[in-house]
Write a protein that holds these residues in place. Structure first.
Motif, short mmCIF file in Angstrom:
data_model
loop_
_atom_site.label_atom_id
_atom_site.label_comp_id
_atom_site.label_asym_id
_atom_site.label_seq_id
_atom_site.Cartn_x
_atom_site.Cartn_y
_atom_site.Cartn_z
N SER A 1 6.17 -12.37 1.03
CA SER A 1 6.78 -13.70 0.89
C SER A 1 6.73 -14.09 -0.58
N SER A 2 7.39 -15.20 -0.93
CA SER A 2 7.35 -15.66 -2.32
C SER A 2 5.94 -16.09 -2.70
N LYS A 3 5.21 -16.73 -1.78
CA LYS A 3 3.82 -17.09 -2.06
C LYS A 3 2.97 -15.84 -2.26
N ALA A 4 3.16 -14.86 -1.39
CA ALA A 4 2.41 -13.61 -1.52
C ALA A 4 2.77 -12.89 -2.81
N MET A 5 4.01 -13.02 -3.24
CA MET A 5 4.43 -12.39 -4.50
C MET A 5 3.68 -13.00 -5.69
N LEU A 6 3.49 -14.32 -5.68
CA LEU A 6 2.74 -14.97 -6.77
C LEU A 6 1.29 -14.51 -6.78
N MET A 7 0.68 -14.47 -5.61
CA MET A 7 -0.70 -13.96 -5.54
C MET A 7 -0.75 -12.49 -5.92
N GLY A 8 0.23 -11.75 -5.42
CA GLY A 8 0.26 -10.31 -5.65
C GLY A 8 0.45 -9.95 -7.10
N ALA A 9 1.12 -10.80 -7.86
CA ALA A 9 1.32 -10.50 -9.28
C ALA A 9 -0.02 -10.38 -10.00
N VAL A 10 -0.94 -11.29 -9.66
CA VAL A 10 -2.27 -11.24 -10.27
C VAL A 10 -3.09 -10.11 -9.66
N ALA A 11 -3.04 -9.97 -8.34
CA ALA A 11 -3.84 -8.95 -7.66
C ALA A 11 -3.46 -7.55 -8.11
N ALA A 12 -2.15 -7.29 -8.22
CA ALA A 12 -1.70 -5.96 -8.62
C ALA A 12 -2.09 -5.65 -10.05
N ARG A 13 -2.02 -6.65 -10.93
CA ARG A 13 -2.40 -6.40 -12.32
C ARG A 13 -3.89 -6.09 -12.42
N ARG A 14 -4.71 -6.87 -11.68
CA ARG A 14 -6.15 -6.61 -11.72
C ARG A 14 -6.47 -5.22 -11.15
N ALA A 15 -5.74 -4.80 -10.10
CA ALA A 15 -6.02 -3.51 -9.48
C ALA A 15 -5.33 -2.35 -10.19
#
Length: 392
Positions: free
Chosen positions: A112-126
């Motif tokens: 989702s768009s909300k998950a995309m915003l969270m995922g942007a940070v999560a993916a960069r950290r991982a």
């Protein structure tokens, strides 16, 4: 195929809600059809989808948010609450990055768009690629013009690739220099009885027809328009099922529909939310999809076709990619009450036409087998590249 020297696929799907809505159910079907042990699903709240995933043996995690993401509902939130909610999503994304590492993720798929915003940070950290699995049209009809533009731009800046549930959904995004795949949500075929030519009774005569409308009871889904169109038909069907519950403070809309159905003396049964609408689809002669806004895909259209219904669906939107008018269903312009009435009149009166359309619909539904979508998505996720700033 996994590129030489690359880690085996470990795709982690991220969802901001665990309620059984269309996108979450589509993810359930997709992940179930992907290679065992190569996927996991992370939710940011508890809900029924955790049980459904567990029943299928799919690994799940819950990383709870510390704020109410419902405050970011597009039609209710002001700019200030959207910004505060956005900051909350970013903080949660940092915690999610640690979870991605724990799960051994090779790619994060935001649903989702909300998950995309969270995922942007999560993916960069991982240090892994981020793919946005887009289930909704990112357009002014749903988001408003300025916010739709902002979400498209944020998506383009954040993601390494897109998976869209239809060509229409993909066209609502900015995809320049990003890898993209159209993968239809798909339906599950589990037995020989679901083959196109078997297991379906004959269409009923006009006076005995049964009509079904399946979907969340929400104004944009068009149930009010359907009731008004139904009131104008020459011959009412014997029975009409409105299958679907209310979410997100839409209970008043259901009450309005019940009042209208009673006032117009229509043979309508409100089922409320059901876990599986398939029995109603198998019972019906005609399925009506009546969204008044462009549908991102229209999963229920495929499900109705698979069940052997004669289908009426609205355009523009995903149903245009499913239905060939006059061959395996009928299409009407969204919001056109008179055209919907005409289509209902045509199908109710013509048992032979219903039989022909329903038979062709079952054949067409095979083109949307989720196994094929899972194969395409697995290949795409195995090969999607990460951004240059990622390391390790």
């Amino acid at each position: 195929m996994t590129p030489p020297g690359a880690k085996p696929l470990r795709a982690v799907f991220l969802a901001h809600t665990a309620a059984p809505s269309g996108a979450e159910l589509a993810t359930l079907r997709l992940v179930s059809a992907m290679p065992a042990g190569r996927t996991a699903v992370v939710y940011t709240e508890d809900g029924p989808m955790l049980r459904r995933m567990a029943e299928r043996g799919i690994e799940t995690r819950v990383v709870r948010n510390d704020f109410d993401s419902r405050a970011m509902t597009i039609d209710k939130a002001g700019v200030g609450s959207l910004l505060r909610g956005g900051l909350g999503l970013l903080r949660l994304g940092w915690r999610l990055g640690a979870t991605m590492r724990e799960l051994g993720a090779t790619v994060l798929v935001a649903g989702s768009s909300k998950a995309m915003l969270m995922g942007a940070v999560a993916a960069r950290r991982a240090g892994i690629p981020l793919v946005w699995h887009v289930h909704d049209r990112i357009s002014a009809e749903y988001f408003g013009q300025w916010l739709a533009t902002a979400v498209r731009l944020l998506g383009w800046l954040a993601v390494d690739g897109y998976i869209a549930n239809s060509r229409g959904t993909l066209a609502s995004l900015y995809t320049w220099r990003r890898r993209a795949l159209v993968a239809y949500p798909g339906v599950e075929y589990r037995s020989v009885s679901e083959e196109p030519e078997s297991g379906r009774r004959e269409q009923r005569p006009a006076a005995e027809t049964v009509v079904v409308v399946v979907g969340r009871l929400a104004p944009w889904k068009g149930q009010d328009l359907f009731l008004r169109a139904l009131a104008d038909v020459r011959n009412l069907p014997r029975e009409v099922f409105l299958v679907g519950g209310t979410f997100f403070d839409e209970q008043d809309y259901r009450r309005e529909l019940e009042v209208r159905a009673t006032a117009l003396d229509l043979p309508v049964i409100f089922t409320g939310h059901v876990e599986d609408p398939e029995p109603y689809l198998h019972e019906a002669d005609i399925l009506v999809h009546c969204s008044v806004l462009p549908e991102p895909f229209g999963q229920v259209v495929v499900e109705g076709m698979r069940a052997g219904c004669a289908v009426i669906a609205t355009r523009p939107g995903g149903p245009e990619e499913i239905v060939e008018p006059g061959v395996n269903g009928l299409l009407v312009d969204a919001g056109e009450r008179a055209r919907l009435t005409h289509a209902l009149d045509t199908l109710i009166a013509d048992q032979e036409l219903r039989t022909k359309l329903a038979a062709a619909a079952r054949v067409r539904a095979r083109d949307f087998d989720v196994a094929e979508s899972a194969r395409q998505v697995t290949e795409f996720l195995t090969t999607v590249p990460g951004k240059r700033w990622r390391h390790g």
